[in-house]
Design an enzyme around this catalytic site. Sequence first.
Site, PDB file in Angstrom:
ATOM      1  N   ARG A   1      40.992   8.470  -2.419  1.00  0.00           N
ATOM      2  CA  ARG A   1      39.913   8.767  -1.636  1.00  0.00           C
ATOM      3  C   ARG A   1      39.467  10.067  -1.901  1.00  0.00           C
ATOM      4  O   ARG A   1      39.056  10.879  -1.226  1.00  0.00           O
ATOM      5  CB  ARG A   1      40.320   8.812   0.102  1.00  0.00           C
ATOM      6  CG  ARG A   1      40.642   7.171   0.220  1.00  0.00           C
ATOM      7  CD  ARG A   1      40.153   6.932   1.851  1.00  0.00           C
ATOM      8  NE  ARG A   1      40.965   7.701   2.825  1.00  0.00           N
ATOM      9  CZ  ARG A   1      40.540   7.778   4.167  1.00  0.00           C
ATOM     10  NH1 ARG A   1      39.641   6.853   4.527  1.00  0.00           N
ATOM     11  NH2 ARG A   1      41.068   8.700   4.732  1.00  0.00           N
TER      12      ARG A   1
ATOM     13  N   GLU B   1      43.478  18.489  10.954  1.00  0.00           N
ATOM     14  CA  GLU B   1      44.410  19.282  10.884  1.00  0.00           C
ATOM     15  C   GLU B   1      45.393  19.578  11.994  1.00  0.00           C
ATOM     16  O   GLU B   1      46.609  19.675  11.999  1.00  0.00           O
ATOM     17  CB  GLU B   1      43.704  20.809  10.501  1.00  0.00           C
ATOM     18  CG  GLU B   1      43.365  20.679   9.106  1.00  0.00           C
ATOM     19  CD  GLU B   1      42.173  20.144   8.833  1.00  0.00           C
ATOM     20  OE1 GLU B   1      41.550  20.035   7.762  1.00  0.00           O
ATOM     21  OE2 GLU B   1      41.416  19.696   9.878  1.00  0.00           O
TER      22      GLU B   1
ATOM     23  N   LEU C   1      48.156  15.672   0.842  1.00  0.00           N
ATOM     24  CA  LEU C   1      49.308  16.229   1.800  1.00  0.00           C
ATOM     25  C   LEU C   1      50.587  15.862   1.044  1.00  0.00           C
ATOM     26  O   LEU C   1      51.577  16.629   1.284  1.00  0.00           O
ATOM     27  CB  LEU C   1      49.149  15.222   3.060  1.00  0.00           C
ATOM     28  CG  LEU C   1      47.999  15.854   3.903  1.00  0.00           C
ATOM     29  CD1 LEU C   1      48.001  14.858   4.985  1.00  0.00           C
ATOM     30  CD2 LEU C   1      48.026  17.007   4.351  1.00  0.00           C
TER      31      LEU C   1
ATOM     32  N   ALA D   1      38.846  12.817   1.198  1.00  0.00           N
ATOM     33  CA  ALA D   1      39.483  12.818   2.123  1.00  0.00           C
ATOM     34  C   ALA D   1      40.121  14.043   2.521  1.00  0.00           C
ATOM     35  O   ALA D   1      41.202  14.012   3.564  1.00  0.00           O
ATOM     36  CB  ALA D   1      40.427  11.741   2.452  1.00  0.00           C
TER      37      ALA D   1
ATOM     38  N   GLY E   1      42.319  25.284   5.486  1.00  0.00           N
ATOM     39  CA  GLY E   1      42.928  26.312   4.456  1.00  0.00           C
ATOM     40  C   GLY E   1      41.854  26.423   3.231  1.00  0.00           C
ATOM     41  O   GLY E   1      41.989  27.206   2.315  1.00  0.00           O
TER      42      GLY E   1
ATOM     43  N   LEU F   1      42.685  17.514   1.580  1.00  0.00           N
ATOM     44  CA  LEU F   1      43.950  18.055   0.998  1.00  0.00           C
ATOM     45  C   LEU F   1      44.896  16.921   0.523  1.00  0.00           C
ATOM     46  O   LEU F   1      45.065  16.092   1.317  1.00  0.00           O
ATOM     47  CB  LEU F   1      44.723  19.166   1.897  1.00  0.00           C
ATOM     48  CG  LEU F   1      46.030  19.827   1.587  1.00  0.00           C
ATOM     49  CD1 LEU F   1      45.557  20.674   0.109  1.00  0.00           C
ATOM     50  CD2 LEU F   1      46.502  20.460   2.446  1.00  0.00           C
TER      51      LEU F   1
ATOM     52  N   GLU G   1      35.250  20.817   3.886  1.00  0.00           N
ATOM     53  CA  GLU G   1      35.531  22.350   3.672  1.00  0.00           C
ATOM     54  C   GLU G   1      34.613  22.404   2.298  1.00  0.00           C
ATOM     55  O   GLU G   1      33.779  23.349   1.938  1.00  0.00           O
ATOM     56  CB  GLU G   1      36.871  22.843   3.595  1.00  0.00           C
ATOM     57  CG  GLU G   1      37.468  23.078   4.934  1.00  0.00           C
ATOM     58  CD  GLU G   1      38.626  23.462   4.631  1.00  0.00           C
ATOM     59  OE1 GLU G   1      39.011  24.691   5.222  1.00  0.00           O
ATOM     60  OE2 GLU G   1      39.881  22.790   4.383  1.00  0.00           O
TER      61      GLU G   1
ATOM     62  N   GLY H   1      39.584  18.991   3.955  1.00  0.00           N
ATOM     63  CA  GLY H   1      39.253  19.865   2.629  1.00  0.00           C
ATOM     64  C   GLY H   1      38.133  19.431   1.901  1.00  0.00           C
ATOM     65  O   GLY H   1      37.256  20.132   1.524  1.00  0.00           O
TER      66      GLY H   1
END
Length: 260
Positions: free
Chosen positions: A27, A133, A67, A63, A141, A65, A113, A110
Amino acid sequence: MDISPSLVTYALQEDIALIGLNRPAKRNAISDRVVEALHLAVERAQTEAKAAVLHGTGTHFCAGLDLAEHVEKPLIAAVQGSRRWHRIFDGIERGGIPFVVALQGAVVGGGFELAAAAHVRVADETAFFGLPEGTRGIFVGGGGSVRIARLIGAQRMGDMMLTGRTVAPVQMEQWGGVSYVVPAGQALEKAIELAKAAAQNAPMSNYAILNALPRIRDMSSEDGLFVESLMSSLTSVTPEATERLRAFLEKRVAKLEAPK
């Protein structure tokens, strides 16, 4: 370093750079390698294009960061990684050319962002916006606490982070998070259309819009008005501005009309 097409695609369509996140199986989640490839693409676009379009391959924009990579990072590496995102996204927001972003599917964490760093956001009807988050035990971040909060307000952003709710594009448009909502599958086409329009502007005007507006926003009212006067004067004395103003006065260009 070459841009890795397995992570980020790059194409030049006339004077418009098309930059695509290219991890559809994930994604289009952003890893360290993705953000560095994005940086190279953004830098290249600044040198050879008059405007750029960001988009995601597949059914989702991004989608957020990656993880799986993030969870393994020591604290200092996480801080440094966040600051790297800040610098690269700032190169989009306060660079030399306008960026329009086409959004579909997930615009999450992100990814939201990154979208917030662009100057114009176009979402199709499949897009959904999320900031999970809080439910993940982390915090934004990639600049979201500044950019997204200024777009939609800190209270709405906090609501999204606290509750994990997702927001539809029409609601996000009402909140100020996107500028255009289009039918499914038409975001990229609309984004390219808008980028082409922005590319027709005088380069100095675009540079002032991209770099003066966000700085004026951070100033006191009096300081902002002073900088506005300087930028207004600087842009108006360029040869291109003189020619464009003369063309308008001589009725060689059309006047603005009411929206249809």
